[in-house]
Write an enzyme that holds these catalytic residues in place. Structure first.
Site, mmCIF file in Angstrom:
data_model
loop_
_atom_site.group_PDB
_atom_site.id
_atom_site.type_symbol
_atom_site.label_atom_id
_atom_site.label_comp_id
_atom_site.label_asym_id
_atom_site.label_seq_id
_atom_site.Cartn_x
_atom_site.Cartn_y
_atom_site.Cartn_z
ATOM 1 N N SER A 1 -4.599 8.854 6.373
ATOM 2 C CA SER A 1 -6.010 9.250 6.332
ATOM 3 C C SER A 1 -6.182 10.656 5.773
ATOM 4 C CB SER A 1 -6.610 9.188 7.744
ATOM 5 O OG SER A 1 -6.533 7.890 8.256
ATOM 6 N N TYR B 1 -8.246 -0.362 2.446
ATOM 7 C CA TYR B 1 -8.172 0.460 3.661
ATOM 8 C C TYR B 1 -7.458 1.748 3.293
ATOM 9 C CZ TYR B 1 -7.580 1.906 8.473
ATOM 10 O OH TYR B 1 -7.642 2.618 9.654
HETATM 11 C C1 LIG Z 1 -3.077 1.586 2.347
HETATM 12 C C2 LIG Z 1 -3.354 2.490 3.516
HETATM 13 N N1 LIG Z 1 -3.843 3.713 3.291
HETATM 14 C C3 LIG Z 1 -4.106 4.558 4.294
HETATM 15 C C4 LIG Z 1 -3.913 4.194 5.603
HETATM 16 C C5 LIG Z 1 -4.236 5.140 6.714
HETATM 17 O O1 LIG Z 1 -3.062 5.640 7.256
HETATM 18 P P1 LIG Z 1 -3.046 6.300 8.719
HETATM 19 O O2 LIG Z 1 -3.306 5.214 9.698
HETATM 20 O O3 LIG Z 1 -1.680 6.884 8.816
HETATM 21 O O4 LIG Z 1 -4.100 7.354 8.730
HETATM 22 C C6 LIG Z 1 -3.406 2.920 5.887
HETATM 23 C C7 LIG Z 1 -3.200 2.482 7.280
HETATM 24 O O5 LIG Z 1 -3.055 1.338 7.583
HETATM 25 C C8 LIG Z 1 -3.128 2.043 4.813
HETATM 26 O O6 LIG Z 1 -2.650 0.811 5.032
#
Ligand SMILES: Cc1ncc(COP(=O)(O)O)c(C=O)c1O
Length: 443
Positions: free
Chosen positions: A113, A139
């Site tokens: 994120s 996502y």
């Molecule tokens: C493709 C992708 N980007 C970003 C994220 C976000 O990562 P985090 O949960 O470590 O913030 C995820 C989480 O599932 C993801 O699958």
């Protein structure tokens, strides 16, 4: 009350539901390699890798030693004010595995994120243009900018930033248009339509995409789509950003999933498995992007010695143990086995994947409509049989297979046997759906 019941009750009382996706009533005591032990002492074969984090397996001695030694030598320093060697070594390593001969730099954070938050803030500034394009079903994370870039049902409750235009991800099995022909051309057509209307290319800073849309349902774009998208971006001077947080770092048989399509992004986002369980994320990108705003995305623990040391060891294990080749071979074994199982059950609509990023789409047999309840039932029954698997997808009807990349041939066979047994029990009506009350995952 069992220890598991007590932990689950205490969690319900003490911890915000903002963090909960629940697929089965498990609480975890320990884990090693590909196996998870719950608080009752039951062992499970794990096809989740903790949402694609434990790529080298759980609780590795080598990483434990590196973390211990690093903590004793230097427990903390922050990239904000005083760098240390592990930060630069890891940055160098990430740059060396990223395609593209242009000058690159690295930013470090803690989660997918915050790394995508970097993209959301920096790409418009670097480009001097305001708009971003992303995809339905994508996502990218939960912070404001990352959530604004996402097109997933999980973020539908929140307002997003107004500069993001979302277009359909090319999905050959379940196209947004409902028309199964020319999926690649349809997607490119959408890009051109938004250029001609709400998002002129001259105002568009960047396009962010997952090379395989994982939380969106393990959707693989049609061959040639990423290349075509990359060419359009080049044509208009638009930055192309590949979010490899889930499927990157070896999972598909190459360092990055987009490498199968021979494209060179302007920025790559990694996280999850990078730290082998220790929180760390990174953006690797063109120097002009990475330096667009000095002191513009600072976190106290960014590049900390523990996380960077663990990540260096993690990358070296992936190389030394040839885990990318194993991902390819075991992935092919999985796909072959799953396609055989599919023949026996009408509710398996599709089996797809690359390396060890695999999805099984569950449908209502007659209509082919998504069937999230049967998906949740197979997931729960697998757990009862000793196999951990989660569900994903904007309709919640895809079983996601993302095991540690160290999984062996025998373990893949064991997983196939257990999955088939779970499907059989659900097909025979031997599953009590009342058990799912609190365990429908994203639903
Ligand atoms: C493709 C992708 N980007 C970003 C994220 C976000 O990562 P985090 O949960 O470590 O913030 C995820 C989480 O599932 C993801 O699958």
């Amino acid at each position: 009350m069992t220890k598991t019941d007590t932990i689950i009750e205490r969690e319900k009382k003490l911890i915000s539901k903002a963090l909960s996706l629940r697929f089965h009533p498990i609480s975890v005591e320990s884990a090693s390699g590909t196996r998870i032990i719950d608080t009752e002492g039951t062992s499970y074969l794990d096809l989740t890798a903790g949402w694609a984090v434990a790529n080298i397996g759980y609780s590795r001695e080598e990483v434990a030693k590196v973390i211990y030694d690093q903590y004793k030598k230097l427990s903390f320093t922050t990239q904000l004010s005083a760098p240390s060697e592990t930060m630069t070594t890891l940055a160098d390593e990430l740059i060396s595995i990223s395609p593209g001969t242009f000058e690159k730099k690295v930013w470090f954070g803690h989660s997918g994120s915050d790394a995508n938050e970097f993209i959301s803030k920096f790409i418009p500034v670097a480009a001097g243009r305001s708009k971003m394009i992303s995809f339905f079903g994508s996502y990218h994370g939960q912070t404001m900018g990352a959530s604004s870039l996402s097109g997933h049902a999980a973020q539908s409750m929140f307002e997003g930033r107004g500069n993001v235009v979302k277009i359909p991800y090319p999905n050959e099995f379940r196209p947004f248009s409902g028309i199964k022909e020319n999926i690649k051309e349809q997607a490119i057509h959408f890009v051109k339509e938004v250029f001609a209307t709400v998002c002129p290319p001259g105002d568009t800073a960047g396009v962010i995409i997952e090379a395989i849309q994982s939380d969106g349902g393990m959707v693989l774009p049609p061959e040639g789509f990423l290349q075509a998208l990359s060419e359009i971006c080049d044509q208009h001077g638009i930055y192309l950003i590949l979010d490899e947080v889930k499927v990157g770092l070896g999972r598909t048989g190459k360092w990055f999933a987009f490498e199968h399509d021979n494209i060179i992004p302007d920025a790559i986002v990694v996280g999850k498995s990078l730290g082998a369980g220790v929180p760390i994320s990174a953006v690797i990108g063109r120097k002009e992007i990475m330096d667009a705003v000095p002191a513009g995305h600072m976190f106290t623990a960014s590049g900390n010695p523990i996380s960077t040391a663990a990540a260096i060891e993690n990358l070296s294990i992936i190389k030394e143990e040839n885990l990318m080749s194993n991902a390819t071979e075991r992935g092919n074994q999985f796909l072959t086995g799953l396609k055989e199982i599919k023949k026996k059950y009408n509710f398996i609509g599709d089996v797809r994947g690359k390396g060890l990023a695999i999805g099984i789409e569950i449908v209502e047999s007659e209509s082919n409509q998504p069937d999230p309840l049967v998906t949740a039932a197979i997931c729960y029954r697998s757990y009862e049989l000793g196999l951990l698997v989660y569900t994903v997808g904007i309709h919640g009807n895809v079983l996601e297979i993302t095991p540690p990349l160290i999984i062996t041939e025998n373990e893949v066979q064991e997983a196939l046997n257990l999955l088939e047994a779970a499907c059989e029990d659900v097909a025979q009506g031997d599953f009590d759906y009342a058990k799912l009350e609190e365990y429908t995952g994203w639903g």
